[in-house]
Design a protein around this motif. Structure first.
Motif, mmCIF file in Angstrom:
data_model
loop_
_atom_site.group_PDB
_atom_site.id
_atom_site.type_symbol
_atom_site.label_atom_id
_atom_site.label_comp_id
_atom_site.label_asym_id
_atom_site.label_seq_id
_atom_site.Cartn_x
_atom_site.Cartn_y
_atom_site.Cartn_z
ATOM 1 N N UNK A 135 0.825 -1.207 0.000
ATOM 2 C CA UNK A 135 0.000 0.000 0.000
ATOM 3 C C UNK A 135 0.862 1.262 0.000
ATOM 4 N N UNK A 136 1.989 1.228 0.710
ATOM 5 C CA UNK A 136 2.892 2.383 0.669
ATOM 6 C C UNK A 136 3.451 2.573 -0.733
ATOM 7 N N UNK A 137 3.847 1.480 -1.381
ATOM 8 C CA UNK A 137 4.352 1.596 -2.750
ATOM 9 C C UNK A 137 3.256 2.091 -3.689
ATOM 10 N N UNK A 138 2.056 1.572 -3.520
ATOM 11 C CA UNK A 138 0.936 1.998 -4.373
ATOM 12 C C UNK A 138 0.619 3.471 -4.155
ATOM 13 N N UNK A 139 0.673 3.920 -2.926
ATOM 14 C CA UNK A 139 0.415 5.329 -2.611
ATOM 15 C C UNK A 139 1.419 6.217 -3.323
ATOM 16 N N UNK A 140 2.705 5.842 -3.266
ATOM 17 C CA UNK A 140 3.729 6.646 -3.922
ATOM 18 C C UNK A 140 3.669 6.528 -5.438
ATOM 19 N N UNK A 157 -8.153 -12.123 7.493
ATOM 20 C CA UNK A 157 -8.248 -10.686 7.266
ATOM 21 C C UNK A 157 -7.059 -9.850 7.672
ATOM 22 N N UNK A 158 -5.856 -10.398 7.763
ATOM 23 C CA UNK A 158 -4.702 -9.582 8.129
ATOM 24 C C UNK A 158 -4.408 -8.513 7.068
ATOM 25 N N UNK A 159 -4.699 -8.812 5.798
ATOM 26 C CA UNK A 159 -4.526 -7.802 4.753
ATOM 27 C C UNK A 159 -5.456 -6.616 4.990
ATOM 28 N N UNK A 160 -6.667 -6.887 5.439
ATOM 29 C CA UNK A 160 -7.623 -5.808 5.688
ATOM 30 C C UNK A 160 -7.216 -4.989 6.908
ATOM 31 N N UNK A 161 -6.608 -5.626 7.891
ATOM 32 C CA UNK A 161 -6.061 -4.870 9.015
ATOM 33 C C UNK A 161 -4.974 -3.909 8.526
ATOM 34 N N UNK A 162 -4.166 -4.357 7.570
ATOM 35 C CA UNK A 162 -3.149 -3.471 6.997
ATOM 36 C C UNK A 162 -3.799 -2.293 6.274
ATOM 37 N N UNK A 163 -4.885 -2.542 5.532
ATOM 38 C CA UNK A 163 -5.608 -1.452 4.875
ATOM 39 C C UNK A 163 -6.094 -0.440 5.911
ATOM 40 N N UNK A 164 -6.727 -0.937 6.962
ATOM 41 C CA UNK A 164 -7.263 -0.039 7.975
ATOM 42 C C UNK A 164 -6.158 0.793 8.612
ATOM 43 N N UNK A 165 -5.039 0.152 8.940
ATOM 44 C CA UNK A 165 -3.928 0.849 9.575
ATOM 45 C C UNK A 165 -3.317 1.879 8.634
ATOM 46 N N UNK A 166 -3.126 1.495 7.379
ATOM 47 C CA UNK A 166 -2.521 2.404 6.403
ATOM 48 C C UNK A 166 -3.419 3.614 6.145
ATOM 49 N N UNK A 183 -5.705 4.897 8.024
ATOM 50 C CA UNK A 183 -5.796 5.753 9.204
ATOM 51 C C UNK A 183 -4.627 6.730 9.271
ATOM 52 N N UNK A 184 -3.486 6.340 8.717
ATOM 53 C CA UNK A 184 -2.303 7.189 8.767
ATOM 54 C C UNK A 184 -2.125 8.039 7.519
ATOM 55 N N UNK A 185 -2.434 7.531 6.361
ATOM 56 C CA UNK A 185 -2.178 8.248 5.112
ATOM 57 C C UNK A 185 -3.416 8.926 4.542
ATOM 58 N N UNK A 221 4.974 14.557 -5.367
ATOM 59 C CA UNK A 221 4.082 13.958 -4.386
ATOM 60 C C UNK A 221 4.668 12.763 -3.663
ATOM 61 N N UNK A 222 5.924 12.399 -3.959
ATOM 62 C CA UNK A 222 6.531 11.270 -3.253
ATOM 63 C C UNK A 222 6.578 11.578 -1.762
ATOM 64 N N UNK A 223 6.223 10.607 -0.950
ATOM 65 C CA UNK A 223 6.069 10.865 0.476
ATOM 66 C C UNK A 223 7.373 11.245 1.158
ATOM 67 N N UNK A 224 8.490 10.717 0.648
ATOM 68 C CA UNK A 224 9.784 11.121 1.163
ATOM 69 C C UNK A 224 10.217 10.437 2.434
ATOM 70 N N UNK A 225 9.335 9.713 3.102
ATOM 71 C CA UNK A 225 9.726 9.103 4.367
ATOM 72 C C UNK A 225 10.076 7.637 4.225
#
Length: 431
Positions: free
Chosen positions: A95-100, A135-144, A146-148, A341-345
């Protein structure tokens, strides 16, 4: 250990939260075991540990565990203990890669438009995990999110043939008065594309296929409905054409019946046979993994034919990684500057999935190794495709796209390792 991973303080915090979630799921299994009585529960727990370690169907059926084994509460307990970290961290990194890469730009753009007047409107998005298990993948979606993308409320659905996972999926994200709705579960077969929307409760905005594509969907039947789903804005026949809703909040994406993006997470670096099937159905793929050390298909975004290109991938070293678009075959990227728009972090889990083996062995491009993260096998001889060679090594014959292939076209499988080597591998897995 064999595949060392590392993270930062923010990743450590996420892993602490993940351990709490995994503990809730183990508690679900323990409650089921308690109902069997002490003696029987201990035996079932030992059986589950043995099934998890042996993977008895891997060589015969090319699937890790059978449906009957997934129904075994002992295996469910082991799965929740040991698969939680892998599935969560790999999805979060995806998800971080997809976001960037700009995959979530529509949500960002819509959020800016809606917020222009100073309103507090929130967006509602449905996410489905196809073959999602606990559903661990969905937990990752929820966590991501919530932050991004904190302005987005998620409706999370795990769809799986093994209905025993339902009790776990409903607990994976936890619940509280302040939380958005947790994960919903529905029984669904990956071959049933026509019934997907009905099982999910309506149109899906984002979906993930995690560790399911190669084992269960590498066939024309699944490729056909995936192509129809991704390429058509219309709902499938007999599906309701209604705006989906979260409680009192309409979806931000309207009546879009095709998903905004379909993510693939896989253990296999070479998915050429699967991609060939999908290309025939007008489906393209954007590769999220760095391709500089060789082909790596472990994290993909499937998109309809002719979709506008995504933003180039920025690697942790600060350069743009060239990648091949599986839809057009041409190379994109290669610039030496970060995209707008690259997140940089950087990535929270920077070497997930594991890539160091590609440097050690001089590049990837074709590994279909057993296990979660890597290890390259010998390169395929000239004229022999990696996917067919790998299928033979697993004792599995896969039909060709244009029909069945002859056994004479395939190389002879290698002899099995000696018993002492099998014993050594089994002991290593149990450590």
């Amino acid at each position: 250990k064999r595949w060392p991973f590392h993270t930062f303080a923010r990743g450590h915090a996420l892993l602490v939260e993940l351990i709490d979630a995994a503990a809730r799921l183990v508690a679900v299994a323990d409650l089921k075991l308690e109902q069997l009585g002490t003696e029987r529960a201990s035996a079932v727990q030992r059986e589950g540990a043995s099934i998890y370690a042996r993977k008895p169907n891997k060589r015969q059926e090319d699937v890790t565990w059978s449906q009957a084994e997934y129904a075994h509460v002992g295996l469910q307990r082991e799965y929740c203990r040991f698969k939680s970290v892998q599935r969560f961290t790999e999805t979060f990194a995806l998800l971080e890669r997809a976001h960037d890469a700009g995959v979530f730009r529509p949500l960002l753009d819509t959020g800016r438009v809606r917020g222009a007047g100073g309103g507090a409107d929130r967006l509602a998005v449905r996410v489905a995990s196809l073959g999602g298990g606990p559903g661990f993948e969905l937990l990752a979606f929820k966590t991501f999110f919530a932050r991004k993308l904190p302005h987005v409320d998620l409706e999370l659905i795990s769809l799986d043939l093994a209905e025993e996972w339902g009790a776990y999926a409903c607990e994976v994200c936890g619940t509280s008065a302040a939380d958005a709705p947790g994960v919903r579960f529905a029984r669904w077969d990956v071959r049933d594309g026509a019934g997907l929307h009905a099982a999910a409760g309506g149109p899906i905005d984002y979906a993930i296929i995690s560790y399911v594509l190669h084992h269960y969907m590498a066939n024309q039947e699944c490729a056909r409905w995936l192509g129809q789903w991704l390429n058509s804005p219309e709902a499938p026949a007999l599906q309701p054409r209604t705006l989906k809703q979260l409680p009192s909040e309409p979806t931000a994406l309207g009546e879009a019946h095709a998903p905004r993006a379909l993510f693939i997470s896989s253990r296999y670096e070479n998915l050429e046979s699967e991609m060939r099937l999908l290309r025939a159905e007008r489906v393209g793929a954007h590769k999220l993994m760095d391709q500089g050390a060789g082909r790596d298909d472990r994290q993909l975004v499937l998109r309809p034919h002719g979709a506008p290109p995504l933003r180039p991938l920025a690697t942790s070293e600060g350069r743009i990684s060239p990648h091949t678009d599986a839809d057009t075959g041409h190379e994109e990227g290669g610039a030496d500057v970060l995209p707008t728009g690259y997140s940089g972090d950087g990535l929270t889990f920077p070497n997930v999935p594991y890539e160091e083996h590609k440097r050690k062995h001089g590049g990837g491009g074709g590994a279909r190794a057993e296990g979660a993260h890597g290890g390259n096998k010998r390169p395929a001889p000239p004229g022999e495709s990696e996917d067919l060679r790998g299928a033979v090594e697993r004792g599995h014959q896969r039909p060709r796209i244009g029909g069945e292939y002859s056994q004479n076209e395939l190389p002879a499988p290698p002899p099995p390792p000696p018993p002492e080597e099998l014993a050594r591998q089994r002991a290593a897995r149990l450590q």
